[in-house]
Design a protein around this motif. Structure first.
Motif, mmCIF file in Angstrom:
data_model
loop_
_atom_site.group_PDB
_atom_site.id
_atom_site.type_symbol
_atom_site.label_atom_id
_atom_site.label_comp_id
_atom_site.label_asym_id
_atom_site.label_seq_id
_atom_site.Cartn_x
_atom_site.Cartn_y
_atom_site.Cartn_z
ATOM 1 N N ALA A 118 0.819 -1.406 0.027
ATOM 2 C CA ALA A 118 0.178 -0.151 -0.062
ATOM 3 C C ALA A 118 0.900 1.182 -0.019
ATOM 4 N N LEU A 119 1.828 1.317 1.021
ATOM 5 C CA LEU A 119 2.747 2.368 0.879
ATOM 6 C C LEU A 119 3.532 2.403 -0.345
ATOM 7 N N GLU A 120 4.121 1.499 -0.920
ATOM 8 C CA GLU A 120 4.621 1.604 -2.398
ATOM 9 C C GLU A 120 3.717 2.202 -3.589
ATOM 10 N N THR A 121 2.542 1.777 -3.455
ATOM 11 C CA THR A 121 1.373 2.242 -4.572
ATOM 12 C C THR A 121 1.371 3.820 -4.322
ATOM 13 N N LEU A 122 1.527 4.381 -3.171
ATOM 14 C CA LEU A 122 1.130 5.651 -3.190
ATOM 15 C C LEU A 122 2.294 6.409 -2.898
ATOM 16 N N GLY A 123 3.617 5.927 -2.924
ATOM 17 C CA GLY A 123 4.670 6.608 -2.819
ATOM 18 C C GLY A 123 5.200 6.882 -1.492
ATOM 19 N N LEU A 124 4.864 6.216 -0.672
ATOM 20 C CA LEU A 124 5.200 6.534 1.013
ATOM 21 C C LEU A 124 5.988 5.500 1.386
ATOM 22 N N GLU A 125 6.939 4.826 0.685
ATOM 23 C CA GLU A 125 7.934 3.956 1.079
ATOM 24 C C GLU A 125 8.827 4.781 2.126
ATOM 25 N N GLY A 126 9.148 4.211 3.416
ATOM 26 C CA GLY A 126 10.055 4.910 4.285
ATOM 27 C C GLY A 126 9.217 5.521 5.213
ATOM 28 N N TYR A 127 7.733 5.712 5.048
ATOM 29 C CA TYR A 127 7.054 6.432 5.918
ATOM 30 C C TYR A 127 6.623 5.663 7.142
ATOM 31 N N GLU A 128 7.002 4.401 7.279
ATOM 32 C CA GLU A 128 6.345 3.613 8.273
ATOM 33 C C GLU A 128 6.448 4.280 9.656
ATOM 34 N N ASP A 129 7.664 4.632 10.174
ATOM 35 C CA ASP A 129 7.906 5.307 11.267
ATOM 36 C C ASP A 129 7.435 6.893 11.547
ATOM 37 N N ARG A 130 6.782 7.360 10.274
ATOM 38 C CA ARG A 130 6.663 8.700 10.536
ATOM 39 C C ARG A 130 5.439 8.971 11.407
ATOM 40 N N LEU A 131 5.395 9.992 12.196
ATOM 41 C CA LEU A 131 4.158 10.253 12.758
ATOM 42 C C LEU A 131 2.986 10.972 12.199
ATOM 43 N N CYS A 132 1.919 10.517 12.369
ATOM 44 C CA CYS A 132 0.823 10.852 11.621
ATOM 45 C C CYS A 132 0.550 12.598 11.723
ATOM 46 N N ASN A 133 0.604 12.929 13.060
ATOM 47 C CA ASN A 133 0.302 14.130 13.295
ATOM 48 C C ASN A 133 1.426 15.226 12.861
ATOM 49 N N GLN A 134 2.486 14.673 12.209
ATOM 50 C CA GLN A 134 3.269 15.497 11.576
ATOM 51 C C GLN A 134 3.617 15.950 10.061
ATOM 52 N N LEU A 135 2.605 14.915 9.437
ATOM 53 C CA LEU A 135 2.177 14.840 8.043
ATOM 54 C C LEU A 135 1.872 16.152 7.465
ATOM 55 N N SER A 136 1.929 16.471 6.311
ATOM 56 C CA SER A 136 1.153 17.517 5.693
ATOM 57 C C SER A 136 -0.342 16.994 5.326
#
Length: 237
Positions: A118-136
């Protein structure tokens, strides 16, 4: 594969919204539902995965009438994914990886491969540990969509997906939808963004006065004006 409404009626208290809607989205296509603000697009979309139950009429998925008992709704929502307008309504875990894994884990499925895909499909590789509240805002939207895709639905409902996105975000979303379609997921989009609609849609329907007033493989400028749709950044198709 089809998802459809037959004679659907629905009212909020005494205010009728849907007044005999017949709507059909064919498998393998991107079907766009257009209409004025307040026409009931979100209300109709929510009927298709049981978030709302019609007052009369019925919803069918692959020819089977939708039932509203707990078990049937659970099965339905595994097959028919829904992306809300506001990602804050959908993100439930602190990290992106945890959020995308949430659905499969609740199904008792090992989420590892699904999260990665799913992350690869949406170009979010490497986002696994990113905090959701810090995303754009755009990243939150894509993380929410990744969570829906991790459930491996047959159908994907997108409610005003361009809300809050800039031009680059809309262009990226168009590319994402093309990849989702290539994965044999049928997509239904409710939007008032004509430019976006024309960039992704295979068929179009307009909700007006509680019924489907137009359907077809195209919508002209004259029809858009007639139905009160915004026509800037608009090219005939």
């Amino acid at each position: 594969m089809t998802i459809e409404a037959r004679g659907l009626e629905f009212a909020y208290e005494t205010a009728p919204i849907l007044e005999g809607v017949d709507f059909r989205a064919a498998g393998g296509e991107v079907t766009v539902l257009l209409g004025r603000n307040g026409a009931g697009k979100s209300t109709l979309l929510r009927q298709f995965n049981g978030l709302l139950e019609p007052d009369s009429g019925a919803v069918y998925v692959d020819g089977d009438r939708v039932s509203y008992d707990r078990g049937s709704l659970r099965s339905l929502r595994r097959r028919v994914g829904y992306l809300f307008q506001n990602p804050e309504d959908q993100l439930v875990a602190p990290t992106v990886g945890g959020d995308v894994a949430f659905g499969p884990e609740n199904l008792g499925v090992d989420p590892s491969d699904r999260v990665e895909s799913a992350l690869e499909t949406l170009g979010l590789e490497g986002y696994e540990d990113r905090l959701c509240n810090q995303l754009s805002g755009g990243e939150k939207k894509r993380a929410s969509l990744a969570g829906v895709l991790a459930m491996e639905p047959d159908y994907l409902l997108l409610d005003e997906p361009t809300l809050g996105l800039d031009g680059d975000g809309c262009a990226r979303l168009s590319e994402d939808i093309q990849r989702i379609r290539e994965a044999d997921i049928t997509v239904v989009i409710a939007t008032h963004d004509l430019g976006f609609a024309l960039s992704v849609g295979d068929s179009f329907a307009v909700l007006e006065d509680g019924v489907i007033a137009h359907r077809g493989a195209s919508i002209s400028r004259e029809q858009a004006v007639e139905f009160g749709l915004r026509t800037f950044v608009f090219e005939d198709r």
